[in-house]
Design a protein around this motif. Structure first.
Motif, PDB file in Angstrom:
ATOM      1  N   PRO A 139      -3.990  10.530  -6.792  1.00  0.00           N
ATOM      2  CA  PRO A 139      -3.313  10.049  -5.529  1.00  0.00           C
ATOM      3  C   PRO A 139      -3.357   8.614  -5.356  1.00  0.00           C
ATOM      4  CG  PRO A 139      -5.237  10.897  -4.838  1.00  0.00           C
ATOM      5  CD  PRO A 139      -5.263  11.151  -6.518  1.00  0.00           C
ATOM      6  N   ALA A 140      -4.054   7.889  -5.899  1.00  0.00           N
ATOM      7  CA  ALA A 140      -4.141   6.317  -5.816  1.00  0.00           C
ATOM      8  C   ALA A 140      -2.808   5.702  -6.249  1.00  0.00           C
ATOM      9  CB  ALA A 140      -5.259   5.481  -6.519  1.00  0.00           C
ATOM     10  N   GLU A 141      -2.263   6.290  -7.441  1.00  0.00           N
ATOM     11  CA  GLU A 141      -0.967   5.940  -8.127  1.00  0.00           C
ATOM     12  C   GLU A 141       0.210   6.076  -7.235  1.00  0.00           C
ATOM     13  OE1 GLU A 141      -2.310   6.935 -12.796  1.00  0.00           O
ATOM     14  OE2 GLU A 141      -0.720   7.978 -11.510  1.00  0.00           O
ATOM     15  N   MET A 142       0.242   7.049  -6.204  1.00  0.00           N
ATOM     16  CA  MET A 142       1.295   7.161  -5.345  1.00  0.00           C
ATOM     17  C   MET A 142       1.398   6.796  -3.858  1.00  0.00           C
ATOM     18  SD  MET A 142       1.540  11.365  -6.333  1.00  0.00           S
ATOM     19  CE  MET A 142      -0.347  11.727  -6.469  1.00  0.00           C
ATOM     20  N   ILE A 143       0.181   5.822  -3.750  1.00  0.00           N
ATOM     21  CA  ILE A 143       0.125   5.124  -2.373  1.00  0.00           C
ATOM     22  C   ILE A 143       0.707   3.591  -2.381  1.00  0.00           C
ATOM     23  CG2 ILE A 143      -1.613   4.222  -0.957  1.00  0.00           C
ATOM     24  CD1 ILE A 143      -3.148   6.752  -1.319  1.00  0.00           C
ATOM     25  N   ASP A 144       1.370   3.099  -1.275  1.00  0.00           N
ATOM     26  CA  ASP A 144       1.577   1.763  -1.337  1.00  0.00           C
ATOM     27  C   ASP A 144       0.478   1.215  -0.564  1.00  0.00           C
ATOM     28  OD1 ASP A 144       2.394  -0.682  -0.616  1.00  0.00           O
ATOM     29  OD2 ASP A 144       4.070   0.020   0.799  1.00  0.00           O
ATOM     30  N   HIS A 145      -0.431   0.588  -1.251  1.00  0.00           N
ATOM     31  CA  HIS A 145      -1.560  -0.124  -0.935  1.00  0.00           C
ATOM     32  C   HIS A 145      -1.618  -1.255   0.173  1.00  0.00           C
ATOM     33  CE1 HIS A 145      -3.984   2.714  -3.436  1.00  0.00           C
ATOM     34  NE2 HIS A 145      -3.172   2.606  -4.600  1.00  0.00           N
ATOM     35  N   ASN A 146      -0.296  -1.541   0.219  1.00  0.00           N
ATOM     36  CA  ASN A 146      -0.109  -3.001   0.931  1.00  0.00           C
ATOM     37  C   ASN A 146       0.616  -2.141   2.256  1.00  0.00           C
ATOM     38  OD1 ASN A 146      -0.903  -4.942  -0.647  1.00  0.00           O
ATOM     39  ND2 ASN A 146       0.791  -4.469  -1.871  1.00  0.00           N
ATOM     40  N   TYR A 147       0.588  -1.165   2.401  1.00  0.00           N
ATOM     41  CA  TYR A 147       1.245  -0.446   3.752  1.00  0.00           C
ATOM     42  C   TYR A 147       0.554  -1.093   5.056  1.00  0.00           C
ATOM     43  CZ  TYR A 147       3.163   2.891   6.914  1.00  0.00           C
ATOM     44  OH  TYR A 147       3.775   3.686   7.987  1.00  0.00           O
ATOM     45  N   VAL A 148       1.284  -1.304   5.965  1.00  0.00           N
ATOM     46  CA  VAL A 148       0.685  -1.643   7.409  1.00  0.00           C
ATOM     47  C   VAL A 148       0.715  -0.839   8.081  1.00  0.00           C
ATOM     48  CG1 VAL A 148       0.972  -3.476   9.226  1.00  0.00           C
ATOM     49  CG2 VAL A 148       1.502  -4.072   6.949  1.00  0.00           C
TER      50      VAL A 148
END
Length: 290
Positions: A180-189
């Motif tokens: 799942p980490a590949e499908m997440i925008d890790h900079n999302y606010v």
């Protein structure tokens, strides 16, 4: 002449075997690199309330964001997504209590796994649908953690996860949502709070959990766990969009479609506790999902 044909046939078959082995070696190396990737993320501080009202609201969120559907009513896990008979691998839902075989997470660890799909070592967890819930508001996340972290420890050691060659191949070709980490925008606010309303927008906020089974477009697709049927189309082109609000609510409440057909056990309708207004909002969203 026959000897020459046999010789060349053997050479061709041998070459194919070597090429297949080399290709699988490439698949193994590439997938293992993705599994072992360490992500650099900033963990957002979350206020976790500990009052009784927040606990009840957190339970409601846990029931409707898939926590109980995967980890069980006591959150001790053990649901077989891939059992010993699966050609893909072995994968059971985790025990997320603090009992034997469970988790000993800090608050940052909980935020890390829910917002980023990562283990405490910053590597992707397997199959957990963090990519479907990471956009929930800070308030909802705090209330969810208020409930989850207050649950009593349950001893349950689940089988260790593993991938078989077919699982590697499916992961390599992006046909299995393993990481799942590949499908997440890790900079999302994230929003501090999302106001409930009977609207398609709020329905979309609630219905992100549907994507884990029905796909990002909600058009359905192949099952991702053992003994489950393919997920149906629940977008505007599927059957639910053609139901009335009352029919949709009744289907989620009773597990029966308007035509009388029983929903699959893969559909966790039994653990959902959506209010009527929440279900109306979700139905509006499904009707608008193109």
């Amino acid at each position: 002449m026959l000897k020459k044909i046999l010789k060349w046939t053997s050479l061709v078959l041998g070459s194919l075997v070597v090429l297949l082995l080399l290709f699988y070696l490439l698949v193994y190396v590439k997938t293992q690199a993705r599994i072992n990737k360490v992500y650099a993320v900033k963990i957002q501080p979350i206020v976790v309330p500990h009052d009784s009202v927040s606990y009840v609201l957190g339970k409601h969120i846990a029931e409707n964001r898939g926590c109980m559907g995967c980890h069980g009513d006591n959150l001790a896990g053990g649901r077989p997504f891939l059992d010993s008979a699966s050609p893909v691998g072995l994968l059971y839902s985790a025990n997320i209590t603090s009992g034997r075989g469970g988790l000993h997470f800090t608050q940052d660890d909980w935020v890390r796994v829910l917002r980023h799909g990562l283990t405490p070592e910053n590597r992707s967890v397997w199959f957990m649908p963090s990519h479907d819930v990471y956009q929930i508001s800070n308030r909802d996340l705090g209330e969810l953690l208020s409930y989850v972290t207050a649950q009593p420890p349950v001893d349950n050691v689940v089988p260790a996860k593993s991938l078989k060659p077919l699982g590697r191949m499916l992961t390599f070709f992006q046909q299995y949502p393993l990481l799942p980490a590949e499908m997440i925008d890790h900079n999302y606010v994230n929003h501090q709070e999302v106001t409930p309303s009977v609207s398609a927008a709020y329905g979309g906020y609630l219905a992100t959990v549907c994507r884990g089974c029905h796909g990002m477009t909600l058009k359905g697709g192949p099952a991702h766990e053992a003994n489950a049927p393919d997920a149906p189309d629940i977008s505007s082109t599927g059957h639910p969009a053609k139901w009335t609000d009352d029919e949709f609510i009744a289907a989620i409440r009773t597990g029966r479609r308007p035509q009388g057909k029983v929903l699959s056990d893969a559909m966790p309708w039994k653990v959902f506790t959506y209010t009527d207004d929440e279900l109306k909002a979700i139905h509006l969203y499904l009707e608008s999902a193109k």
